[in-house]
Design a protein around this motif. Structure first.
Motif, PDB file in Angstrom:
ATOM      1  N   SER A 127       2.406   1.696  -3.368  1.00 18.00           N
ATOM      2  CA  SER A 127       1.429   2.182  -4.330  1.00 18.00           C
ATOM      3  C   SER A 127       1.221   3.692  -4.161  1.00 18.00           C
ATOM      4  CB  SER A 127       0.112   1.440  -4.142  1.00 18.00           C
ATOM      5  OG  SER A 127      -0.869   1.962  -4.986  1.00 18.00           O
ATOM      6  N   VAL A 128       1.108   4.148  -2.922  1.00 17.44           N
ATOM      7  CA  VAL A 128       0.935   5.582  -2.675  1.00 17.44           C
ATOM      8  C   VAL A 128       2.184   6.342  -3.113  1.00 17.44           C
ATOM      9  CG1 VAL A 128       0.666   7.310  -0.846  1.00 17.44           C
ATOM     10  CG2 VAL A 128      -0.748   5.257  -0.834  1.00 17.44           C
ATOM     11  N   ARG A 176       2.314   9.277  -5.960  1.00 16.48           N
ATOM     12  CA  ARG A 176       2.844  10.622  -5.721  1.00 16.48           C
ATOM     13  C   ARG A 176       3.977  10.956  -6.698  1.00 16.48           C
ATOM     14  NH1 ARG A 176       2.947  10.598   0.840  1.00 16.48           N
ATOM     15  NH2 ARG A 176       0.696  10.804   1.119  1.00 16.48           N
ATOM     16  N   ARG A 217       0.833  -1.208   0.000  1.00 17.14           N
ATOM     17  CA  ARG A 217       0.000   0.000   0.000  1.00 17.14           C
ATOM     18  C   ARG A 217       0.869   1.261   0.000  1.00 17.14           C
ATOM     19  NH1 ARG A 217      -5.250   1.788   1.515  1.00 17.14           N
ATOM     20  NH2 ARG A 217      -5.154   3.789   2.579  1.00 17.14           N
ATOM     21  N   ARG A 218       1.909   1.262   0.841  1.00 19.94           N
ATOM     22  CA  ARG A 218       2.804   2.423   0.877  1.00 19.94           C
ATOM     23  C   ARG A 218       3.516   2.593  -0.455  1.00 19.94           C
ATOM     24  NH1 ARG A 218       6.129   2.428   6.494  1.00 19.94           N
ATOM     25  NH2 ARG A 218       4.368   2.652   7.886  1.00 19.94           N
ATOM     26  N   ASN A 239      -2.059   3.228  -9.822  1.00 22.18           N
ATOM     27  CA  ASN A 239      -1.746   3.259  -8.393  1.00 22.18           C
ATOM     28  C   ASN A 239      -2.602   4.262  -7.633  1.00 22.18           C
ATOM     29  OD1 ASN A 239       0.507   1.367  -8.268  1.00 22.18           O
ATOM     30  ND2 ASN A 239       1.470   2.829  -9.646  1.00 22.18           N
ATOM     31  N   ARG A 240      -3.820   4.490  -8.111  1.00 23.58           N
ATOM     32  CA  ARG A 240      -4.713   5.407  -7.403  1.00 23.58           C
ATOM     33  C   ARG A 240      -4.966   4.894  -5.997  1.00 23.58           C
ATOM     34  NH1 ARG A 240      -9.508   6.403 -11.470  1.00 23.58           N
ATOM     35  NH2 ARG A 240      -9.167   4.201 -11.535  1.00 23.58           N
ATOM     36  N   PRO A 241      -4.830   5.767  -4.988  1.00 22.84           N
ATOM     37  CA  PRO A 241      -5.141   5.298  -3.636  1.00 22.84           C
ATOM     38  C   PRO A 241      -6.644   5.062  -3.508  1.00 22.84           C
ATOM     39  CG  PRO A 241      -4.393   7.590  -3.601  1.00 22.84           C
ATOM     40  CD  PRO A 241      -4.309   7.107  -5.011  1.00 22.84           C
TER      41      PRO A 241
END
Length: 182
Positions: free
Chosen positions: A16-17, A21, A13-14, A83-85
């Motif tokens: 991907s975020v 960014r 998850r990190r 990679n949209r959150p």
């Protein structure tokens, strides 16, 4: 050694975020480059025409950067889309932007009203010649914020083992510098 390298790898998850960014930053940089190309690059290159070699090099560099930006922009856009959150589950409970702005305006008005309704100091000195003292009463102020809350999110993500051993890490680094200096 293997456990240390696995501990520093961010979760999926990190990651991907982080990729989202980075892709957003690259797209903004490409957009700024194209805006500069549209509005300001002609005058920049025209100022170089008194030296033909510099003008030729500038045109070559702008052409190369244009082609690179045309290749980088779709890749960054695909990373951005892939990679949209995810939307938080509490997004239904969150108010919309106009409601948030209205809430913020109400808080600002109530804070200003509370300040204006508080005890007022007299600008003129009392008869005894001393200036007037403020009336004692409840003071409204912001709650104490920790130093860590003001730090950037990147600094907050320092691994716990490094954060806890900060002084030990510093003394080890100092020892290494002393060894290298001797």
């Amino acid at each position: 050694m293997g456990s240390e390298s696995q501990a520093s790898v961010p979760s999926a998850r990190r990651r991907s975020v982080m990729l989202f960014r980075r892709a957003r930053t690259v797209l903004v940089a490409v957009g700024v480059f194209w805006l500069w190309m549209l509005f300001f690059s002609a005058s920049a290159v025209a100022s170089l025409f008194d030296r033909p070699f510099y003008a030729m090099m500038a045109l070559y560099a702008l052409g190369a950067l244009t082609l690179i930006s045309l290749l980088v922009a779709p890749v960054a856009l695909s990373y951005l889309l892939m990679n949209r959150p995810p939307k938080p589950a509490s997004s239904a409970a969150r108010p919309s932007w106009p409601a948030r702005l209205a809430l913020l305006a109400g808080l600002l008005r109530s804070g200003a009203a509370a300040r204006s309704a508080g005890p007022k100091r007299s600008a003129a000195p009392e008869r005894s010649g001393r200036p007037a003292q403020p009336a004692p009463g409840p003071r409204t102020h912001e709650p104490h914020r920790s130093v860590r809350s003001d730090l950037a999110p990147v600094i907050k993500m320092i691994p716990r083992r490094v954060k806890d051993s900060g002084s030990a890490l510093g003394s080890r680094a100092a020892a290494k510098w002393r060894d290298l200096a001797s």
